[in-house]
Design an enzyme around this catalytic site. Structure first.
Site, PDB file in Angstrom:
ATOM      1  CG  HIS A  81      -1.939  -1.119   1.151  1.00 51.50           C
ATOM      2  ND1 HIS A  81      -2.659  -1.541   2.253  1.00 51.50           N
ATOM      3  CD2 HIS A  81      -2.352  -1.906   0.116  1.00 51.50           C
ATOM      4  CE1 HIS A  81      -3.461  -2.526   1.895  1.00 51.50           C
ATOM      5  NE2 HIS A  81      -3.291  -2.765   0.607  1.00 51.50           N
ATOM      6  CG  HIS A 133      -6.923  -4.003  -7.189  1.00 50.82           C
ATOM      7  ND1 HIS A 133      -6.128  -2.902  -7.426  1.00 50.82           N
ATOM      8  CD2 HIS A 133      -6.553  -4.470  -5.983  1.00 50.82           C
ATOM      9  CE1 HIS A 133      -5.319  -2.711  -6.396  1.00 50.82           C
ATOM     10  NE2 HIS A 133      -5.551  -3.659  -5.515  1.00 50.82           N
ATOM     11  CG  ASN A 134      -7.812  -7.925  -3.984  1.00 53.90           C
ATOM     12  OD1 ASN A 134      -7.449  -8.208  -5.112  1.00 53.90           O
ATOM     13  ND2 ASN A 134      -6.984  -7.961  -2.957  1.00 53.90           N
ATOM     14  N   PRO A 139      -1.085   0.428 -10.961  1.00 55.52           N
ATOM     15  CG  PRO A 139      -1.150  -0.525  -8.824  1.00 55.52           C
ATOM     16  CD  PRO A 139      -2.004  -0.264 -10.036  1.00 55.52           C
ATOM     17  CG  HIS A 149      -3.994  -5.912  -9.253  1.00 60.29           C
ATOM     18  ND1 HIS A 149      -3.133  -6.876  -9.726  1.00 60.29           N
ATOM     19  CD2 HIS A 149      -3.774  -5.835  -7.912  1.00 60.29           C
ATOM     20  CE1 HIS A 149      -2.426  -7.363  -8.716  1.00 60.29           C
ATOM     21  NE2 HIS A 149      -2.788  -6.750  -7.611  1.00 60.29           N
TER      22      HIS A 149
END
EC number: 6.5.1.-
Length: 450
Positions: free
Chosen positions: A203, A306-307, A348, A373
């Site tokens: 993160h 994305h989860n 990312p 993702h």
């Protein structure tokens, strides 16, 4: 016959693994020849273990389609970078522990020249850290007031809507919680003060510059300890219901019409709403820090998960490390700001190699309207710490002018830990899933420390 030999090439960037063993459906794999076979030590090709996890993904009851994205790598149960469409069946393993994890992109009026001074970028890092909590277990209460029960209840039921946001800047206002009477596990409810905190691991909050010199900020976080503990609760309960061992996350599935299935769906949706609100709260704090230090303005451009498991066209679509990709004209975008362009897709890469913003093409229908993702992990965290040198890694970051909030670059999040983002993006475009609109280069990065 090897797994790769079983694949059938449909077109450039698109392979199919035909039904084999326990698979109920074929699986679509979106990979270039380079990502599949490798090209030298820095591009080793796809891990063999991915294929057995693809077989598992295609073997669950109720599965109707499976797609695998170009950043795929070994996870648990199913590969990270997998999309599973099911009819009436919920797959906790295909949502994962960090339910609702995702991205926010902030668009600013600043230019690269405005943020050229390293001293001011350092000041911005300090200002952001004063406003939010970072690191594993960190909570908003360390920096701000505690989250009261009423605010928490509103957030987990109404997500972005609870903060006055609409789907012009978010993937959705909220995911409906169909039964307000569901009990939140005590271990999850105790994490409500983590609302507005970044967390650790991969993160981050990152200042970036695009190809035209515009400054953006990208942030990545999820539902924190709230979602993790909900997932853990159902992995344990789901294993018990299936008569499996305590570490059987790989094989758990829940009938959506059963008591346990309904409980999971409602609590999963609460975790998703928590994650969206968490990102928006952090995003607004980051906007304020940008404006205080550099002047100009900053606004939330888009937010996406994305989860997550979502209901789409009457089916459940579980994206594990995969991003929704609706092109222009998609029914779900009607009457939104993105109806005529498709919504932004936030990808990312790594703190060294940068990130990207994409928009879906019509071909995204082939991949269950999904793309990757990220760029995909290449080295495990343990391996990264064993084989990478701290001095060389720090020197690369310094030479690139990328500032960090940590004294040393986290080796397990450095550039060599991830696949080449350009190879992954090239595959997405080659397969006709999406096009790259912006390529973003990092200039400052805030990581949660473990």
């Amino acid at each position: 016959m090897s797994w790769i030999q079983r694949l059938e090439k449909v077109s450039e960037g698109h392979y199919v693994l035909p039904k084999t063993k326990t698979m109920r459906v074929d699986a679509d794999l979106f990979l270039s020849d380079k990502l599949l076979h490798g090209e030298g030590p820095d591009s080793p090709g796809l891990e063999e273990a991915v294929f057995s996890q693809v077989v598992n993904a295609a073997s669950f009851p109720g599965v109707t389609r499976v797609a695998v994205t170009p950043d795929c790598h070994v996870g648990y149960g199913v590969p990270i970078g997998t999309v599973v469409e099911t009819d009436g069946i919920l797959l906790p393993t295909a949502a994962g522990y960090d339910i609702g994890c995702g991205m926010v992109q902030l668009k600013t009026t600043l230019t690269a020249e405005d943020v050229a001074d390293p001293g001011k970028r350092r000041q911005w890092i300090d200002q952001v850290i004063r406003r939010i909590a970072v690191g594993v277990g960190a909570s908003r209460a360390q920096h701000q007031r505690k989250v009261d029960a009423r605010t928490f209840a509103e957030v987990v039921r109404h997500g972005a809507k609870a903060l006055g946001r609409t789907n012009s800047t978010t993937e959705r206002d909220f995911i409906p919680v169909e039964d307000d009477r569901v009990d939140i596990p005590e271990r999850a409810a105790g994490k409500r003060d983590q609302l507005g905190s970044l967390g650790g691991g991969n993160h981050f909050t990152e200042m970036q510059v695009d190809e035209e010199g515009r400054v953006w900020v990208m942030l990545h976080t999820g539902s924190r300890g709230f979602g993790w503990n909900i997932a853990k609760h159902f992995f344990v309960e789901g294993a018990r219901e299936r008569g499996l061992g305590s570490r059987s996350e790989d094989f758990i599935w829940l009938d959506a019409e059963t008591r346990l299935g309904r409980e999971y769906w409602n609590l999963h949706n609460m975790a998703a709403n928590f994650a969206v609100a968490n990102r928006l709260i952090i995003g607004e704090a980051v906007c304020a820090a940008l404006e205080d230090v550099f002047g100009g303005t900053a606004d939330i451009y888009y937010e996406i998960s994305h989860n997550l498991i979502q209901k789409e066209a009457g089916k459940f679509v579980a994206r594990k490390g995969a991003t929704r990709a609706f092109p222009k004209g998609h029914p779900s975008l009607r009457k939104t700001s993105w109806e005529h362009t498709g919504h932004p897709i936030l990808i990312p890469g790594s703190m060294e190699t940068g990130s990207a913003i994409l928009f879906a093409e019509e071909g995204a229908a082939k991949s269950i309207y999904s793309v990757n993702h990220g760029s995909g992990r290449r080295l495990s965290r343990g391996e990264a710490r064993r084989v990478l040198r701290q001095d060389e890694t720090d020197q690369r970051m310094a030479e690139a002018g990328i500032l960090l909030n940590t004294r040393n670059t986290p080796l397990d999040e450095s550039g060599p830990c991830y696949k080449n983002l350009d190879d992954v993006l090239e595959t997405v475009e080659m397969a006709g899933l999406a096009r790259v609109a912006h390529r973003l280069t990092p200039v400052a990065c805030i990581k949660g420390t473990d």
